[in-house]
Design a protein around this motif. Structure first.
Motif, PDB file in Angstrom:
ATOM      1  N   PHE A  10      30.865  31.083   6.810  1.00 20.51           N
ATOM      2  CA  PHE A  10      31.342  32.412   6.396  1.00 20.51           C
ATOM      3  C   PHE A  10      30.191  33.417   6.352  1.00 20.51           C
ATOM      4  N   LEU A  11      29.047  32.959   5.847  1.00 15.08           N
ATOM      5  CA  LEU A  11      27.864  33.843   5.789  1.00 15.08           C
ATOM      6  C   LEU A  11      27.437  34.257   7.189  1.00 15.08           C
ATOM      7  N   MET A  12      27.430  33.282   8.109  1.00 15.82           N
ATOM      8  CA  MET A  12      27.017  33.578   9.482  1.00 15.82           C
ATOM      9  C   MET A  12      27.974  34.579  10.135  1.00 15.82           C
ATOM     10  N   MET A  13      29.251  34.382   9.896  1.00 17.67           N
ATOM     11  CA  MET A  13      30.250  35.299  10.467  1.00 17.67           C
ATOM     12  C   MET A  13      30.097  36.692   9.864  1.00 17.67           C
ATOM     13  N   SER A  14      29.828  36.747   8.545  1.00 22.24           N
ATOM     14  CA  SER A  14      29.642  38.059   7.890  1.00 22.24           C
ATOM     15  C   SER A  14      28.422  38.776   8.475  1.00 22.24           C
ATOM     16  N   ALA A  15      27.328  38.015   8.671  1.00 24.52           N
ATOM     17  CA  ALA A  15      26.110  38.604   9.252  1.00 24.52           C
ATOM     18  C   ALA A  15      26.378  39.111  10.662  1.00 24.52           C
ATOM     19  N   ALA A  16      27.173  38.337  11.428  1.00 23.54           N
ATOM     20  CA  ALA A  16      27.499  38.742  12.799  1.00 23.54           C
ATOM     21  C   ALA A  16      28.350  40.017  12.801  1.00 23.54           C
ATOM     22  N   MET A  17      29.300  40.079  11.867  1.00 22.27           N
ATOM     23  CA  MET A  17      30.157  41.273  11.777  1.00 22.27           C
ATOM     24  C   MET A  17      29.334  42.498  11.397  1.00 22.27           C
ATOM     25  N   TRP A  18      28.407  42.286  10.470  1.00 26.81           N
ATOM     26  CA  TRP A  18      27.524  43.384  10.052  1.00 26.81           C
ATOM     27  C   TRP A  18      26.665  43.848  11.240  1.00 26.81           C
ATOM     28  N   THR A  19      26.190  42.867  12.022  1.00 24.71           N
ATOM     29  CA  THR A  19      25.397  43.183  13.217  1.00 24.71           C
ATOM     30  C   THR A  19      26.175  44.094  14.168  1.00 24.71           C
ATOM     31  N   VAL A  20      27.442  43.772  14.363  1.00 27.47           N
ATOM     32  CA  VAL A  20      28.251  44.545  15.304  1.00 27.47           C
ATOM     33  C   VAL A  20      28.627  45.906  14.722  1.00 27.47           C
ATOM     34  N   MET A  21      28.935  45.954  13.442  1.00 29.77           N
ATOM     35  CA  MET A  21      29.535  47.166  12.873  1.00 29.77           C
ATOM     36  C   MET A  21      28.563  48.174  12.256  1.00 29.77           C
ATOM     37  N   THR A  22      27.362  47.741  11.917  1.00 30.20           N
ATOM     38  CA  THR A  22      26.425  48.672  11.275  1.00 30.20           C
ATOM     39  C   THR A  22      25.995  49.780  12.259  1.00 30.20           C
ATOM     40  N   PRO A  23      25.906  51.025  11.777  1.00 25.91           N
ATOM     41  CA  PRO A  23      25.567  52.127  12.704  1.00 25.91           C
ATOM     42  C   PRO A  23      24.120  52.093  13.205  1.00 25.91           C
ATOM     43  N   GLY A  24      23.171  51.698  12.371  1.00 27.76           N
ATOM     44  CA  GLY A  24      21.757  51.709  12.764  1.00 27.76           C
ATOM     45  C   GLY A  24      21.400  50.537  13.666  1.00 27.76           C
ATOM     46  N   LEU A  25      20.679  50.837  14.743  1.00 27.64           N
ATOM     47  CA  LEU A  25      20.291  49.764  15.676  1.00 27.64           C
ATOM     48  C   LEU A  25      19.307  48.778  15.052  1.00 27.64           C
ATOM     49  N   LEU A  26      18.417  49.320  14.215  1.00 29.75           N
ATOM     50  CA  LEU A  26      17.424  48.456  13.575  1.00 29.75           C
ATOM     51  C   LEU A  26      18.100  47.472  12.609  1.00 29.75           C
ATOM     52  N   TYR A  27      19.083  47.992  11.858  1.00 29.85           N
ATOM     53  CA  TYR A  27      19.852  47.124  10.960  1.00 29.85           C
ATOM     54  C   TYR A  27      20.600  46.068  11.759  1.00 29.85           C
ATOM     55  N   SER A  28      21.057  46.483  12.924  1.00 23.87           N
ATOM     56  CA  SER A  28      21.786  45.567  13.799  1.00 23.87           C
ATOM     57  C   SER A  28      20.869  44.419  14.247  1.00 23.87           C
ATOM     58  N   ALA A  29      19.621  44.771  14.603  1.00 24.34           N
ATOM     59  CA  ALA A  29      18.655  43.744  15.027  1.00 24.34           C
ATOM     60  C   ALA A  29      18.333  42.798  13.868  1.00 24.34           C
ATOM     61  N   ILE A  30      18.229  43.364  12.659  1.00 25.76           N
ATOM     62  CA  ILE A  30      17.959  42.526  11.483  1.00 25.76           C
ATOM     63  C   ILE A  30      19.166  41.612  11.196  1.00 25.76           C
ATOM     64  N   GLY A  31      20.358  42.150  11.379  1.00 23.00           N
ATOM     65  CA  GLY A  31      21.578  41.344  11.205  1.00 23.00           C
ATOM     66  C   GLY A  31      21.621  40.181  12.174  1.00 23.00           C
TER      67      GLY A  31
END
Lengths: 167, 106
Positions: A10-31
């Motif tokens: 569940f944590l991995m899926m949440s991190a993946a969803m955050w990666t896809v949905m977060t507006p900032g590219l840097l946050y996406s890379a961290i996700g």
């Protein structure tokens, strides 16, 4: 399946969803790095320590560095563009959580009445032995792929250097 | 294979499919080239999860790990070259939008 396994998934899926949905590219890379790190913990849980170390060091480390470098070398959007982008972005990505939840529920509640993996062949083969003896051809392929990557990057930067010199 | 093991592998398979769907959505919807690469990375995460679960279920963790290592090497090279191309594209058009990738030289 233990609670920890399920929690990690569940944590991995949440991190993946955050990666896809977060507006900032840097946050996406961290996700993405976070997703890789959680995946490597799952690998440790599933008796794959060497692959887990590779995943943690290469995917969570090196690839994140490559992404951060690529992001830092490109210009960020202006505030006006960002505000305009944020309006359309929410609409575009709103369907994703719904799709994931519905599909997840459908698959989870699907009847499990088939054997989807071959039985037996449970040999406790050691990874180094397999890599060096059984899958030696893969190593040749890996070397060729790495060389191709190096040549590709060299050619890419060489041409750019020439263009800049001409200007 | 025991029912418990089957259920465990099924759970990993379900999450791999969900991860795959999220990655596909990211690639299809986004126009930003770097975000498309991130989607590509998520694709490989889904495949890695499925491979490691299959290796665990069949008991052939050695073979599974060697295949995963090969996958990681290929993944790194693809991302490094693709990131270089994205930066080259940015230098050329001052944009990292996939919309700008319409003109071919030569």
């Amino acid at each position: 399946m233990t609670t920890i396994d399920l929690l990690l998934l569940f944590l991995m899926m949440s991190a993946a969803m955050w990666t896809v949905m977060t507006p900032g590219l840097l946050y996406s890379a961290i996700g993405l790095a976070l997703t890789s790190a959680i995946l490597s913990v799952i690998m440790f849980q599933l008796n794959a320590p060497l692959a887990a170390v590779f995943e943690l060091s290469v995917c969570a480390g090196l690839i994140t560095v490559v992404f951060v470098a690529a992001i830092s070398l490109t210009k960020p959007m202006s505030k006006q563009q960002e505000a305009q982008h944020a309006k359309t972005r929410l609409k575009r990505y709103l369907a994703l959580p719904v799709i994931v939840v519905v599909l997840g529920w459908m698959l989870w509640s699907a009847p499990l009445n088939f054997d989807f993996l071959p039985r037996g062949i449970a040999s406790g083969d050691e990874v180094r032995q397999v890599l060096w003896n059984t899958r030696r051809f893969d190593l040749i392929g890996q070397i060729i792929v790495i060389l191709t990557g190096v040549f590709g990057i060299v050619v890419l930067f060489k041409n750019r250097g020439k263009e800049e010199a001409e200007k | 294979m025991s029912i418990e093991m089957s259920q465990q592998i099924w759970a990993y398979g379900v999450f791999a499919v969900l991860l795959f769907v999220a990655a596909a959505y990211c690639i299809l919807v986004s126009k930003n080239l770097i975000r498309i690469l991130i989607g590509l990375e998520l694709f490989t995460k889904a495949v890695t999860l499925l491979l490691v679960a299959a290796a665990f279920a069949s008991g052939r963790t050695g073979l599974g790990q060697s295949v995963i290592i090969t996958l990681i090497v290929v993944e790194v090279v693809v991302i490094a070259v693709a990131a270089g191309i994205v930066i080259g594209q940015y230098k050329h058009t001052q944009s990292i939008s996939a919309k700008e990738l319409q003109d071919l030289k030569g």
